[in-house]
Scaffold this motif. Structure first.
Motif, mmCIF file in Angstrom:
data_model
loop_
_atom_site.group_PDB
_atom_site.id
_atom_site.type_symbol
_atom_site.label_atom_id
_atom_site.label_comp_id
_atom_site.label_asym_id
_atom_site.label_seq_id
_atom_site.Cartn_x
_atom_site.Cartn_y
_atom_site.Cartn_z
ATOM 1 N N UNK A 265 6.639 -14.044 -19.053
ATOM 2 C CA UNK A 265 5.763 -14.589 -18.030
ATOM 3 C C UNK A 265 5.290 -13.571 -17.018
ATOM 4 N N UNK A 266 5.474 -12.301 -17.318
ATOM 5 C CA UNK A 266 5.047 -11.264 -16.377
ATOM 6 C C UNK A 266 3.566 -11.354 -16.077
ATOM 7 N N UNK A 267 2.778 -11.671 -17.094
ATOM 8 C CA UNK A 267 1.329 -11.697 -16.915
ATOM 9 C C UNK A 267 0.844 -12.911 -16.126
ATOM 10 N N UNK A 268 1.759 -13.789 -15.726
ATOM 11 C CA UNK A 268 1.381 -14.883 -14.830
ATOM 12 C C UNK A 268 2.141 -14.803 -13.515
ATOM 13 N N UNK A 269 2.857 -13.724 -13.295
ATOM 14 C CA UNK A 269 3.622 -13.514 -12.070
ATOM 15 C C UNK A 269 2.858 -12.541 -11.189
ATOM 16 N N UNK A 270 2.245 -13.072 -10.114
ATOM 17 C CA UNK A 270 1.382 -12.227 -9.282
ATOM 18 C C UNK A 270 2.151 -11.081 -8.636
ATOM 19 N N UNK A 271 3.413 -11.301 -8.305
ATOM 20 C CA UNK A 271 4.196 -10.228 -7.704
ATOM 21 C C UNK A 271 4.382 -9.069 -8.663
ATOM 22 N N UNK A 272 4.731 -9.383 -9.909
ATOM 23 C CA UNK A 272 4.918 -8.313 -10.894
ATOM 24 C C UNK A 272 3.586 -7.664 -11.253
ATOM 25 N N UNK A 273 2.525 -8.459 -11.270
ATOM 26 C CA UNK A 273 1.208 -7.891 -11.573
ATOM 27 C C UNK A 273 0.785 -6.891 -10.504
ATOM 28 N N UNK A 274 1.051 -7.225 -9.254
ATOM 29 C CA UNK A 274 0.702 -6.288 -8.186
ATOM 30 C C UNK A 274 1.521 -4.998 -8.316
ATOM 31 N N UNK A 275 2.768 -5.130 -8.757
ATOM 32 C CA UNK A 275 3.584 -3.933 -8.982
ATOM 33 C C UNK A 275 2.976 -3.057 -10.061
ATOM 34 N N UNK A 276 2.490 -3.691 -11.127
ATOM 35 C CA UNK A 276 1.863 -2.931 -12.202
ATOM 36 C C UNK A 276 0.600 -2.235 -11.715
ATOM 37 N N UNK A 277 -0.165 -2.915 -10.875
ATOM 38 C CA UNK A 277 -1.387 -2.303 -10.350
ATOM 39 C C UNK A 277 -1.070 -1.139 -9.419
ATOM 40 N N UNK A 278 -0.001 -1.252 -8.657
ATOM 41 C CA UNK A 278 0.413 -0.137 -7.806
ATOM 42 C C UNK A 278 0.804 1.084 -8.653
ATOM 43 N N UNK A 279 1.452 0.812 -9.776
ATOM 44 C CA UNK A 279 1.802 1.896 -10.696
ATOM 45 C C UNK A 279 0.540 2.581 -11.200
ATOM 46 N N UNK A 280 -0.471 1.761 -11.523
ATOM 47 C CA UNK A 280 -1.730 2.310 -12.024
ATOM 48 C C UNK A 280 -2.371 3.232 -10.996
ATOM 49 N N UNK A 281 -2.322 2.841 -9.737
ATOM 50 C CA UNK A 281 -2.953 3.654 -8.696
ATOM 51 C C UNK A 281 -2.273 5.021 -8.558
ATOM 52 N N UNK A 282 -0.970 5.037 -8.720
ATOM 53 C CA UNK A 282 -0.222 6.267 -8.481
ATOM 54 C C UNK A 282 -0.166 7.184 -9.693
ATOM 55 N N UNK A 283 -0.127 6.616 -10.876
ATOM 56 C CA UNK A 283 0.299 7.415 -12.025
ATOM 57 C C UNK A 283 -0.517 7.209 -13.297
ATOM 58 N N UNK A 284 -1.693 6.625 -13.188
ATOM 59 C CA UNK A 284 -2.546 6.420 -14.363
ATOM 60 C C UNK A 284 -3.956 6.866 -14.021
#
Length: 511
Positions: A265-284
């Protein structure tokens, strides 16, 4: 890729467009994708580059606790080698996607930008770091902004790596790229842990990677995930661990990660999704032409529709001039294999051209209409005739095959109108092509030296021709080597040099 896919869910769960654009605002975009060939229709090829860097996407060191968890040294370790190279092929017709892993130590011709403007050979992973450093050294005296210096240097590395991979694989279109640092991988694993993986036997490597796993399925955390994908040693020599096994571990982890994202259910968890987006900003980093929303839709289809993952074969293991371990590859076979994997089943263009022995060949770029002469300056009798026939099978017009005086180095000379063919041939042989007024127009002369005996490409070409060329008879087309299942065990498990395949339908068990 996971972080980008999260964008679609953010919008789909009610996030406003303003939030979507704000979320993407910090993702590094690059102009490094050149004007090379692009895929036809709706097909897309995306090159994923995983950097062996202990820094973030902006060149900044990481917190010390991060280095402790990575078990991979500090910011002085690693560098800008592309230690993970995966070509993702997403068909426009919605059929199953394909991922092709390129072993990082394949010894290939590198893009001239990585070699000071000249032709050279090296490990395929090195093109990025060499071009990065050369550009940074050149710009340091004039570009004072460290962020600008870092990004311009990285763009040079990206261009060189993309060009090297494209040439190595036979001119395949590369439509987009995604660049991921080592820490991004760790942070993504943190965001979705625990992750289920599976091994065919007990294994440990506590000193180098920190690995310590038991046979069968098990759930691992982010720190263990780092050990899982980095392990390439085991105290038991019978396991015969190699870098190729690490590549297959990376593929298995991608499959397990995708399954975890869907099941947890990660893809429906807004908190985890925001964490993934933060990762993208820093390291992708992504190319500027990649539309994240469109890509998220394609990625979602790819994850739900399944995917086949392949690891390209090698001929043998050897060492370069500096004594570093390298993978010896047969470039014509690699190109035929990639062409087959990226073509539709049954396509007339997917099988290449059979030689007189039935070995599939891929035409050498610009060879049509160009005559090839081969002069044998090595000690191997008959090599000139064999190589000439092999080159004719790859599109050249037959010229002369003669013996010459002994020489150490293989050279290529060409006349007017044959520059493109000579350059393509030089790339395959790892030689230098030189224009000469002594060579007829639309003609290439290959003078074989003693170094040809250890040249995997020349050896493979010569081996595709029978010892008695006059006895050759046409045979049916033989496809590239059939892949061995990466999840098989015992005698059926892949040898280190095999072309291997893996399916994403379930958690795969690997060495």
């Amino acid at each position: 890729m996971v972080a980008l896919a999260a964008v679609l869910v953010l919008v789909g769960t009610g996030a406003v467009w303003r939030g979507y654009h704000a979320a993407l605002d910090g993702v590094t975009t690059s102009q490094a994708l050149d004007d090379g060939p692009k895929s036809a229709g709706a097909d897309q090829n995306i090159l994923v580059m995983g950097l062996d860097s202990r820094l973030d996407e902006h060149g900044n060191p990481l917190p010390q606790d991060m280095y402790d968890a990575l078990h991979a040294g500090d910011d002085s370790e690693g560098g800008y080698n592309s230690n993970v190279l995966i070509l993702m092929h997403i068909p426009g017709d919605g059929s199953k996607s394909t991922a092709i892993s390129i072993p990082r130590d394949d010894y290939v011709p590198l893009d001239p930008a990585a070699c000071g403007g000249s032709t050279c050979k090296g490990k395929v992973k090195q093109a990025y770091g060499l071009a990065y450093q050369a550009t940074k050294d050149k710009l340091t005296s004039t570009v004072k902004d460290p962020i600008e210096l870092e990004q311009r240097s990285r763009d040079a590395g990206r261009k060189a790596e993309i060009a090297t991979v494209r040439t190595f694989l036979g001119g395949v279109p590369i439509d987009h790229f995604v660049e991921v640092t080592l820490v991004a991988f760790f942070q993504i694993a943190q965001a979705v842990q625990p992750i289920t993986v599976c091994l065919n036997e007990n294994t440990s490597d506590k000193f180098f990677s920190g690995a310590d796993f038991h046979k069968g399925e098990q759930q691992i955390d982010a720190e263990q995930a780092m050990a899982f994908v980095r392990q390439r040693r085991d105290p038991d020599p019978n396991l015969n661990f190699t870098d190729m096994d690490r590549t297959r571990r990376q593929q298995a982890f991608i499959v397990s990660l995708a399954k975890q994202l869907q099941d947890s259910g990660t893809l429906t968890n807004l908190g985890k999704l925001r964490s993934l987006l933060d990762i993208a900003k820093q390291n992708i980093a992504i190319d500027s032409g990649l539309d994240p929303m469109q890509f998220a839709q394609r990625a979602s289809t790819m994850m739900s529709g399944g995917m086949s993952l392949f690891t390209l074969p090698v001929v043998d293991f050897g060492q370069d001039d500096l004594g570093e371990d390298v993978n010896i590859v047969d470039i014509p076979t690699i190109r035929a294999t990639v062409r087959e994997l990226l073509s539709s089943p049954g396509s007339a263009s997917s099988s290449g051209t059979p030689t007189s022995t039935g070995v599939v060949t891929v035409p050498i770029q610009a060879a049509s209409g160009v005559t090839v002469n081969v002069v044998n300056g090595s000690d191997e009798t008959g090599l000139a005739r064999k190589l000439e026939l092999a080159l004719v099978n790859r599109g050249f017009t037959a010229g002369d095959a003669i013996s010459g005086s002994s020489r150490n180095t293989t050279t290529i000379t060409y006349g007017t109108g044959a520059d493109a063919a000579a350059s393509a041939l030089a790339d395959q042989f790892g030689a230098t092509a030189t224009k000469s007024s002594a060579v007829d127009s639309h003609t290439v002369t290959v003078t074989i030296g003693a170094d040809a005996v250890g040249n995997a490409t020349i050896t493979a070409m010569a081996a595709s021709v029978p010892d008695d060329p006059t006895s050759a008879t046409p045979t049916t087309t033989t496809p590239p080597p059939a892949p061995v299942s990466a999840t098989a065990t015992g005698a059926n498990s892949p040898a280190p040099t095999d072309l291997s395949s893996m399916e994403s339908s379930k958690v795969p068990c690997v060495k």
